[in-house]
Scaffold this motif. Structure first.
Motif, PDB file in Angstrom:
ATOM      1  N   GLY A 136     -24.766  -7.011   3.950  1.00 47.99           N
ATOM      2  CA  GLY A 136     -24.637  -6.144   5.137  1.00 47.99           C
ATOM      3  C   GLY A 136     -25.550  -6.618   6.258  1.00 47.99           C
ATOM      4  N   MET A 137     -26.769  -7.031   5.896  1.00 51.96           N
ATOM      5  CA  MET A 137     -27.712  -7.524   6.913  1.00 51.96           C
ATOM      6  C   MET A 137     -27.198  -8.833   7.509  1.00 51.96           C
ATOM      7  N   ARG A 138     -26.595  -9.664   6.663  1.00 53.38           N
ATOM      8  CA  ARG A 138     -26.063 -10.937   7.192  1.00 53.38           C
ATOM      9  C   ARG A 138     -24.899 -10.678   8.150  1.00 53.38           C
ATOM     10  N   GLN A 139     -24.093  -9.673   7.810  1.00 55.55           N
ATOM     11  CA  GLN A 139     -22.988  -9.333   8.729  1.00 55.55           C
ATOM     12  C   GLN A 139     -23.563  -8.851  10.056  1.00 55.55           C
ATOM     13  N   ARG A 140     -24.611  -8.023   9.978  1.00 62.72           N
ATOM     14  CA  ARG A 140     -25.205  -7.522  11.228  1.00 62.72           C
ATOM     15  C   ARG A 140     -25.853  -8.660  12.004  1.00 62.72           C
ATOM     16  N   LEU A 141     -26.432  -9.623  11.282  1.00 57.59           N
ATOM     17  CA  LEU A 141     -27.008 -10.789  11.959  1.00 57.59           C
ATOM     18  C   LEU A 141     -25.893 -11.610  12.627  1.00 57.59           C
ATOM     19  N   GLY A 142     -24.750 -11.661  11.958  1.00 57.56           N
ATOM     20  CA  GLY A 142     -23.589 -12.350  12.558  1.00 57.56           C
ATOM     21  C   GLY A 142     -23.181 -11.671  13.860  1.00 57.56           C
ATOM     22  N   ILE A 143     -23.250 -10.347  13.869  1.00 60.75           N
ATOM     23  CA  ILE A 143     -22.900  -9.617  15.096  1.00 60.75           C
ATOM     24  C   ILE A 143     -23.977  -9.880  16.161  1.00 60.75           C
ATOM     25  N   ALA A 144     -25.253  -9.934  15.730  1.00 64.23           N
ATOM     26  CA  ALA A 144     -26.336 -10.257  16.691  1.00 64.23           C
ATOM     27  C   ALA A 144     -26.071 -11.619  17.320  1.00 64.23           C
ATOM     28  N   ARG A 145     -25.650 -12.576  16.502  1.00 65.85           N
ATOM     29  CA  ARG A 145     -25.379 -13.917  17.035  1.00 65.85           C
ATOM     30  C   ARG A 145     -24.223 -13.868  18.043  1.00 65.85           C
ATOM     31  N   ALA A 146     -23.221 -13.043  17.709  1.00 64.25           N
ATOM     32  CA  ALA A 146     -22.080 -12.920  18.631  1.00 64.25           C
ATOM     33  C   ALA A 146     -22.491 -12.237  19.933  1.00 64.25           C
ATOM     34  N   LEU A 147     -23.581 -11.432  19.865  1.00 66.50           N
ATOM     35  CA  LEU A 147     -24.014 -10.693  21.060  1.00 66.50           C
ATOM     36  C   LEU A 147     -24.956 -11.497  21.958  1.00 66.50           C
ATOM     37  N   LEU A 148     -25.427 -12.645  21.464  1.00 64.54           N
ATOM     38  CA  LEU A 148     -26.441 -13.419  22.210  1.00 64.54           C
ATOM     39  C   LEU A 148     -26.005 -13.724  23.643  1.00 64.54           C
ATOM     40  N   SER A 149     -24.717 -13.998  23.803  1.00 67.31           N
ATOM     41  CA  SER A 149     -24.247 -14.418  25.128  1.00 67.31           C
ATOM     42  C   SER A 149     -23.892 -13.230  26.021  1.00 67.31           C
ATOM     43  N   LYS A 150     -24.285 -12.022  25.596  1.00 68.70           N
ATOM     44  CA  LYS A 150     -23.950 -10.790  26.332  1.00 68.70           C
ATOM     45  C   LYS A 150     -22.454 -10.714  26.635  1.00 68.70           C
TER      46      LYS A 150
END
Ligand code: ATP
Length: 298
Positions: free
Chosen positions: A131-145
């Protein structure tokens, strides 16, 4: 404004059409649920939308932009299970991704904060739960705003708690930050409450689209019982009335299609079936999904 439009998007692999003539539109602010059973073509469609593979034909427009390279400025994405360097910390993983995409390092801390991983950024990803890795994946997707977040089965493999965490996170991103979200799933129940609009894909084709409420309204369902269940099943089959699932107390859940309950009762009596219960209603969006995709599930 349309955040995402696909027109006649088609992708073939040899003789097989994985995605056929897919035309859909996602409005800015939508949380769009892209639903379909395994193998329906969701990942292929998303890969085409992201420019990761070339469509055989058709077009993708993102916020009015037709050029695939320029579209990237609007989009953050996570396709299938996100891959990370497990021996590196979450921050270092995101720093690599940021450097690769020419994004400032200062965006890392806010991205981690948005997905609730502040305080865990210096931990190795290998110590993270799925679950944390999935959320980290979403964080990575959010990097570019991004203005549009495209997520392929982001809750795949998660336990119910992990699923809820991801769902809550997406609801917050949509509500508080106005990010448009396109999320694929093979589980209707998982996205039903989250989504403002839903499209159902089967065999690569969009077979239904609309708000969850409008789609649910399309399906008249009922539970029906008879003294002789086998005779009931045979009569329903003869009348081409689909049985969706087992109901309560030996009854069957059926789709009434355009028939009224009274007409159905009369037809069954004519066929010599003694109906002892006929109860309209139920969780009809789920029933619609099941009836539309029943071939895949049986
Ligand atoms: P799942 O939920 O299981 O990931 P999906 O809806 O994402 O399913 P896809 O992975 O897009 O479905 O697959 C759609 C169809 O296209 C399948 O029949 C699959 O076998 C086929 N397919 C996908 N990628 C390829 C490929 N690279 N080469 C050949 N066939 C492929």
């Amino acid at each position: 404004m349309d955040a995402l439009v696909t027109s006649g998007l088609t992708r073939r692999f040899g003789q097989r059409t994985a995605v056929g003539d897919l035309s859909l539109s996602v409005k800015e602010g939508d949380v769009y649920g892209f639903l379909g059973p395994n193998g329906a073509g969701k990942t292929t469609a998303i890969r085409c939308i992201l420019g990761l593979i070339r469509p055989s034909s058709g077009e993708v427009t993102v916020f009015g932009e037709r050029d695939p390279i320029r579209q990237r400025a609007f989009v953050g994405a996570m396709v299938e299970t996100p891959a990370f360097h497990r021996w590196m910390t979450a921050e270092d993983n995101l720093a690599r991704a940021a450097a690769f995409s020419g994004i400032e390092k200062s965006r890392i801390a806010p991205a981690l904060e948005r997905v609730g991983l502040t305080g865990r950024g210096r931990d190795r990803v290998g110590s993270y739960s799925l679950g944390m890795r999935q959320r980290l994946g979403i964080a990575r997707a959010l990097l570019s705003k991004p203005k549009l977040l495209i997520l392929d089965e982001p809750t795949n493999g998660l336990d119910p708690r992990g699923m809820k965490e991801v769902r809550d996170l997406l609801a917050t991103l949509a509500r508080d930050e106005g990010i448009t979200i396109f999320i694929s799933s093979h589980l209707l129940a998982e996205v039903e409450q989250l989504c403002t609009r839903v499209g159902i894909l089967e065999h690569g084709r969009l077979i239904a689209e609309g708000t969850p409420a409008a789609l649910a309204g399309r399906q008249q369902v009922a539970e029906i019982g008879a003294t002789d269940r086998e005779a009931l099943q045979a009569a329903l089959e003869k009348m081409s009335i689909p049985v969706l699932s087992d109901g309560e107390q030996g009854r069957l859940r059926i789709s009434l299609a355009s028939l009224s309950a009274a007409d159905l009762n009369r037809h069954l009596l004519d066929a010599g079936v003694q109906v002892n219960a006929l109860i309209p209603g139920g969780r009809s969006l789920e029933d619609l999904f099941l009836s539309l995709t029943s071939e895949e599930l049986s």
